[in-house]
Motif scaffolding. Structure first.
Motif, PDB file in Angstrom:
ATOM      1  N   GLU A   1      53.536  25.826   7.889  1.00  0.00           N
ATOM      2  CA  GLU A   1      54.753  25.635   8.692  1.00  0.00           C
ATOM      3  C   GLU A   1      54.612  26.310  10.052  1.00  0.00           C
ATOM      4  N   ASN A   2      55.031  25.596  11.105  1.00  0.00           N
ATOM      5  CA  ASN A   2      55.031  26.222  12.428  1.00  0.00           C
ATOM      6  C   ASN A   2      56.339  26.993  12.627  1.00  0.00           C
ATOM      7  N   ALA A   3      56.401  27.761  13.689  1.00  0.00           N
ATOM      8  CA  ALA A   3      57.563  28.622  13.939  1.00  0.00           C
ATOM      9  C   ALA A   3      58.844  27.805  14.116  1.00  0.00           C
ATOM     10  N   GLU A   4      58.742  26.649  14.755  1.00  0.00           N
ATOM     11  CA  GLU A   4      59.924  25.814  14.989  1.00  0.00           C
ATOM     12  C   GLU A   4      60.518  25.298  13.675  1.00  0.00           C
ATOM     13  N   SER A   5      59.679  24.849  12.773  1.00  0.00           N
ATOM     14  CA  SER A   5      60.150  24.366  11.469  1.00  0.00           C
ATOM     15  C   SER A   5      60.754  25.508  10.655  1.00  0.00           C
ATOM     16  N   MET A   6      60.118  26.669  10.739  1.00  0.00           N
ATOM     17  CA  MET A   6      60.637  27.832  10.022  1.00  0.00           C
ATOM     18  C   MET A   6      62.023  28.198  10.548  1.00  0.00           C
ATOM     19  N   TYR A   7      62.166  28.188  11.863  1.00  0.00           N
ATOM     20  CA  TYR A   7      63.460  28.499  12.463  1.00  0.00           C
ATOM     21  C   TYR A   7      64.532  27.502  12.005  1.00  0.00           C
ATOM     22  N   SER A   8      64.163  26.246  11.939  1.00  0.00           N
ATOM     23  CA  SER A   8      65.096  25.211  11.502  1.00  0.00           C
ATOM     24  C   SER A   8      65.563  25.474  10.067  1.00  0.00           C
ATOM     25  N   ARG A   9      64.627  25.797   9.182  1.00  0.00           N
ATOM     26  CA  ARG A   9      64.988  26.109   7.794  1.00  0.00           C
ATOM     27  C   ARG A   9      65.888  27.342   7.718  1.00  0.00           C
ATOM     28  N   LEU A  10      65.548  28.356   8.499  1.00  0.00           N
ATOM     29  CA  LEU A  10      66.342  29.586   8.510  1.00  0.00           C
ATOM     30  C   LEU A  10      67.744  29.320   9.050  1.00  0.00           C
ATOM     31  N   ASN A  11      67.826  28.512  10.095  1.00  0.00           N
ATOM     32  CA  ASN A  11      69.112  28.190  10.705  1.00  0.00           C
ATOM     33  C   ASN A  11      70.031  27.480   9.705  1.00  0.00           C
ATOM     34  N   ILE A  12      69.492  26.563   8.930  1.00  0.00           N
ATOM     35  CA  ILE A  12      70.273  25.861   7.911  1.00  0.00           C
ATOM     36  C   ILE A  12      70.796  26.859   6.877  1.00  0.00           C
ATOM     37  N   LEU A  13      69.941  27.776   6.451  1.00  0.00           N
ATOM     38  CA  LEU A  13      70.343  28.782   5.466  1.00  0.00           C
ATOM     39  C   LEU A  13      71.431  29.695   6.019  1.00  0.00           C
ATOM     40  N   VAL A  14      71.270  30.165   7.240  1.00  0.00           N
ATOM     41  CA  VAL A  14      72.259  31.045   7.868  1.00  0.00           C
ATOM     42  C   VAL A  14      73.590  30.317   8.047  1.00  0.00           C
ATOM     43  N   ASN A  15      73.550  29.062   8.481  1.00  0.00           N
ATOM     44  CA  ASN A  15      74.782  28.290   8.633  1.00  0.00           C
ATOM     45  C   ASN A  15      75.492  28.098   7.295  1.00  0.00           C
ATOM     46  N   GLU A  16      74.722  27.882   6.255  1.00  0.00           N
ATOM     47  CA  GLU A  16      75.304  27.727   4.919  1.00  0.00           C
ATOM     48  C   GLU A  16      75.982  29.026   4.479  1.00  0.00           C
ATOM     49  N   ILE A  17      75.337  30.149   4.738  1.00  0.00           N
ATOM     50  CA  ILE A  17      75.920  31.459   4.406  1.00  0.00           C
ATOM     51  C   ILE A  17      77.192  31.676   5.208  1.00  0.00           C
ATOM     52  N   ASN A  18      77.128  31.430   6.507  1.00  0.00           N
ATOM     53  CA  ASN A  18      78.283  31.667   7.370  1.00  0.00           C
ATOM     54  C   ASN A  18      79.457  30.746   7.057  1.00  0.00           C
ATOM     55  N   SER A  19      79.178  29.554   6.553  1.00  0.00           N
ATOM     56  CA  SER A  19      80.256  28.617   6.241  1.00  0.00           C
ATOM     57  C   SER A  19      81.092  29.071   5.050  1.00  0.00           C
ATOM     58  N   LEU A  20      80.575  29.999   4.260  1.00  0.00           N
ATOM     59  CA  LEU A  20      81.309  30.492   3.093  1.00  0.00           C
ATOM     60  C   LEU A  20      82.426  31.466   3.475  1.00  0.00           C
ATOM     61  N   ASP A  21      82.403  31.954   4.686  1.00  0.00           N
ATOM     62  CA  ASP A  21      83.419  32.897   5.178  1.00  0.00           C
ATOM     63  C   ASP A  21      83.527  34.150   4.314  1.00  0.00           C
ATOM     64  N   VAL A  22      82.389  34.637   3.823  1.00  0.00           N
ATOM     65  CA  VAL A  22      82.381  35.889   3.069  1.00  0.00           C
ATOM     66  C   VAL A  22      81.989  37.005   4.023  1.00  0.00           C
ATOM     67  N   LYS A  23      80.770  36.964   4.517  1.00  0.00           N
ATOM     68  CA  LYS A  23      80.288  37.892   5.539  1.00  0.00           C
ATOM     69  C   LYS A  23      79.323  37.100   6.416  1.00  0.00           C
ATOM     70  N   LYS A  24      79.550  37.142   7.703  1.00  0.00           N
ATOM     71  CA  LYS A  24      78.746  36.355   8.642  1.00  0.00           C
ATOM     72  C   LYS A  24      77.406  37.035   8.931  1.00  0.00           C
ATOM     73  N   ILE A  25      76.391  36.201   9.105  1.00  0.00           N
ATOM     74  CA  ILE A  25      75.078  36.659   9.561  1.00  0.00           C
ATOM     75  C   ILE A  25      75.098  36.491  11.077  1.00  0.00           C
ATOM     76  N   ASN A  26      74.936  37.587  11.806  1.00  0.00           N
ATOM     77  CA  ASN A  26      75.004  37.485  13.268  1.00  0.00           C
ATOM     78  C   ASN A  26      73.643  37.142  13.857  1.00  0.00           C
ATOM     79  N   ASP A  27      73.628  36.876  15.153  1.00  0.00           N
ATOM     80  CA  ASP A  27      72.398  36.460  15.837  1.00  0.00           C
ATOM     81  C   ASP A  27      71.299  37.521  15.753  1.00  0.00           C
ATOM     82  N   LEU A  28      71.675  38.785  15.859  1.00  0.00           N
ATOM     83  CA  LEU A  28      70.686  39.862  15.805  1.00  0.00           C
ATOM     84  C   LEU A  28      69.993  39.884  14.438  1.00  0.00           C
ATOM     85  N   GLU A  29      70.752  39.706  13.379  1.00  0.00           N
ATOM     86  CA  GLU A  29      70.163  39.661  12.033  1.00  0.00           C
ATOM     87  C   GLU A  29      69.233  38.454  11.884  1.00  0.00           C
TER      88      GLU A  29
END
Length: 161
Positions: free
Chosen positions: A115-143
């Motif tokens: 996997e290249n860095a761009e694909s990895m970022y895309s996968r991570l972004n999907i995971l972070v968005n899924e976490i943040n959509s739950l409205d439990v505790k947000k993952i911020n940009d720094l994390e």
């Protein structure tokens, strides 16, 4: 087929997309239209009733037959919205449980060998968005940035330390 099972497009990220687009559409129709969905009707005035009817119509018209048949009888837009959200996201307890499962996924997240860095970022972004959509505790940009830097394969990205 289970009648209480949502349509395939209404699952997972498809549902999250629908929810975000629907919220934006209701807000575009007027902030008071979104307010009656999110907070309920303030009074029994004609204007409030009109906002509620508008919101309910917009929401119902966006649903598949399967989902529509389960929720059309709710008397106002706020109850309709809550029923749809709870049906697809579950209760707060379910959201908390999903949050912990997704956090475990995030904690073990690594760049794949092929996997290249761009694909990895895309996968991570999907995971972070899924976490943040739950409205439990947000993952911020720094994390997220920290996770990206710690997840990159060393041989390919030795510049990052």
């Amino acid at each position: 087929m289970d009648p209480f099972r949502p349509a395939p497009w209404f699952n997972g990220t498809g549902f999250q997309r629908w929810k975000i687009l629907m919220q934006a559409h209701l807000q575009a129709m007027g902030l008071n239209v979104w307010r009656v969905v999110s907070k309920g009707v303030k009074n029994n005035g004609q204007q409030e009733k009109q906002h509620d009817v508008t919101a309910k119509c917009i929401i119902l018209s966006s649903l598949s037959d399967n989902v529509f048949n389960r929720v059309f009888s709710y008397e106002n837009a706020q109850k309709l919205w809550k029923a749809i959200i709870e049906n697809h996201e579950g209760t707060k307890d379910v959201a908390n449980e999903r949050y912990h499962v997704l956090i475990d996924k995030l904690n073990s997240f690594k760049q794949l060998d092929d996997e290249n860095a761009e694909s990895m970022y895309s996968r991570l972004n999907i995971l972070v968005n899924e976490i943040n959509s739950l409205d439990v505790k947000k993952i911020n940009d720094l994390e997220s940035i920290r996770k990206i830097l710690h997840s990159l394969r060393r041989p390919d990205y030795d510049l990052v330390r």
